[in-house]
Write an enzyme that holds these catalytic residues in place. Sequence first.
Site, PDB file in Angstrom:
ATOM      1  N   HIS A   1      42.619 -27.413  35.216  1.00  0.00           N
ATOM      2  CA  HIS A   1      41.282 -27.356  34.606  1.00  0.00           C
ATOM      3  C   HIS A   1      40.325 -26.701  35.586  1.00  0.00           C
ATOM      4  O   HIS A   1      40.612 -26.615  36.781  1.00  0.00           O
ATOM      5  CB  HIS A   1      40.784 -28.776  34.287  1.00  0.00           C
ATOM      6  CG  HIS A   1      40.570 -29.577  35.539  1.00  0.00           C
ATOM      7  ND1 HIS A   1      41.587 -30.294  36.145  1.00  0.00           N
ATOM      8  CD2 HIS A   1      39.492 -29.741  36.337  1.00  0.00           C
ATOM      9  CE1 HIS A   1      41.127 -30.855  37.256  1.00  0.00           C
ATOM     10  NE2 HIS A   1      39.849 -30.534  37.397  1.00  0.00           N
TER      11      HIS A   1
ATOM     12  N   HIS B   1      36.142 -22.307  40.513  1.00  0.00           N
ATOM     13  CA  HIS B   1      37.528 -22.086  40.940  1.00  0.00           C
ATOM     14  C   HIS B   1      38.442 -23.070  40.219  1.00  0.00           C
ATOM     15  O   HIS B   1      38.015 -24.155  39.824  1.00  0.00           O
ATOM     16  CB  HIS B   1      37.669 -22.242  42.458  1.00  0.00           C
ATOM     17  CG  HIS B   1      37.387 -23.627  42.945  1.00  0.00           C
ATOM     18  ND1 HIS B   1      36.107 -24.097  43.169  1.00  0.00           N
ATOM     19  CD2 HIS B   1      38.212 -24.653  43.220  1.00  0.00           C
ATOM     20  CE1 HIS B   1      36.169 -25.351  43.579  1.00  0.00           C
ATOM     21  NE2 HIS B   1      37.430 -25.720  43.608  1.00  0.00           N
TER      22      HIS B   1
HETATM   23  P1  ATP Z   1      43.764 -36.770  43.769  1.00  0.00           P
HETATM   24  O1  ATP Z   1      42.407 -36.946  44.393  1.00  0.00           O
HETATM   25  O2  ATP Z   1      44.606 -38.026  43.790  1.00  0.00           O
HETATM   26  O3  ATP Z   1      44.462 -35.560  44.203  1.00  0.00           O
HETATM   27  P2  ATP Z   1      42.626 -35.405  41.533  1.00  0.00           P
HETATM   28  O4  ATP Z   1      41.882 -34.637  42.566  1.00  0.00           O
HETATM   29  O5  ATP Z   1      43.478 -34.717  40.564  1.00  0.00           O
HETATM   30  O6  ATP Z   1      43.503 -36.553  42.201  1.00  0.00           O
HETATM   31  P3  ATP Z   1      40.099 -36.597  41.075  1.00  0.00           P
HETATM   32  O7  ATP Z   1      39.986 -36.813  42.543  1.00  0.00           O
HETATM   33  O8  ATP Z   1      39.660 -37.685  40.156  1.00  0.00           O
HETATM   34  O9  ATP Z   1      41.599 -36.272  40.688  1.00  0.00           O
HETATM   35  O10 ATP Z   1      39.326 -35.249  40.755  1.00  0.00           O
HETATM   36  C1  ATP Z   1      39.041 -34.813  39.443  1.00  0.00           C
HETATM   37  C2  ATP Z   1      38.439 -33.434  39.543  1.00  0.00           C
HETATM   38  O11 ATP Z   1      37.222 -33.495  40.273  1.00  0.00           O
HETATM   39  C3  ATP Z   1      39.313 -32.433  40.309  1.00  0.00           C
HETATM   40  O12 ATP Z   1      39.041 -31.143  39.796  1.00  0.00           O
HETATM   41  C4  ATP Z   1      38.802 -32.501  41.706  1.00  0.00           C
HETATM   42  O13 ATP Z   1      38.998 -31.299  42.414  1.00  0.00           O
HETATM   43  C5  ATP Z   1      37.318 -32.715  41.469  1.00  0.00           C
HETATM   44  N1  ATP Z   1      36.757 -33.502  42.573  1.00  0.00           N
HETATM   45  C6  ATP Z   1      37.235 -34.657  43.062  1.00  0.00           C
HETATM   46  N2  ATP Z   1      36.474 -35.138  44.058  1.00  0.00           N
HETATM   47  C7  ATP Z   1      35.473 -34.251  44.212  1.00  0.00           C
HETATM   48  C8  ATP Z   1      34.352 -34.183  45.089  1.00  0.00           C
HETATM   49  N3  ATP Z   1      34.087 -35.117  45.985  1.00  0.00           N
HETATM   50  N4  ATP Z   1      33.536 -33.113  44.960  1.00  0.00           N
HETATM   51  C9  ATP Z   1      33.772 -32.163  44.057  1.00  0.00           C
HETATM   52  N5  ATP Z   1      34.804 -32.166  43.193  1.00  0.00           N
HETATM   53  C10 ATP Z   1      35.653 -33.197  43.276  1.00  0.00           C
END
Ligand code: ATP
Length: 190
Positions: free
Chosen positions: A48, A132
């Site tokens: 996504h 991105h």
């Molecule tokens: P994991 O952290 O276990 O790898 P994930 O990244 O797939 O899991 P989330 O951390 O819930 O799941 O993130 C959901 C979306 O939000 C992803 O696109 C991630 O890149 C983005 N995201 C997560 N944390 C942040 C942050 N602190 N700032 C900006 N974007 C974020």
Amino acid sequence: MDDEKGGRIRSFVAVELPAGQRAVLGRYLEACARCAPGYRWVPAENLHLTLRFLGHLESATLDRVREGLARIREPRFRIALGGLGSFGPRRAPRVLWMGLAEGCDECTHLAAQVEEACLAAGLEPDRPFAAHLTLARSQSRGTLPELPPPPRLEPWTVDAFTLFRSQLNQPRPEGGHSSRYLPLARFALS
Ligand code: ATP
Ligand code: MG
């Protein structure tokens, strides 16, 4: 589990990929994973384009964000994925992503509307938006091996964006764990 902290819901707003592009990119990422097992490659179903990470929200706040998102009126736009990019050290990047060859300005504009809805709902301002599509995250600090060339993906029309709930660290049918995303609402573009 981390997706619900004291009743709060971990969530984010994103543009989804159509099934065709998702499948082609998913096969590419499987090949990348064989080349570079030191990276955690995003499963095809999780691909996504994040517009806004919301973090853990109280359900009342999440409702206000959802209402704000429902008021966004923006036209559909064409989008095309482009080349590979990375964040972090050149030889051992932390994050690998795919940029946008088309639709970057429209995505940025849509993200700004989403940001406005978030601020109106009481969230803290986010850092500046940079469009991105995350493909992989480093889990080893090792250097990145050479990857196969990325596939050419057909452009498509973005006709909606989605509010997702994120559940971290869910078991996968094929083994291992990854986050699971559940669409809470989809908002049509006109
Ligand atoms: P994991 O952290 O276990 O790898 P994930 O990244 O797939 O899991 P989330 O951390 O819930 O799941 O993130 C959901 C979306 O939000 C992803 O696109 C991630 O890149 C983005 N995201 C997560 N944390 C942040 C942050 N602190 N700032 C900006 N974007 C974020
Ligand atoms: Mg994450």
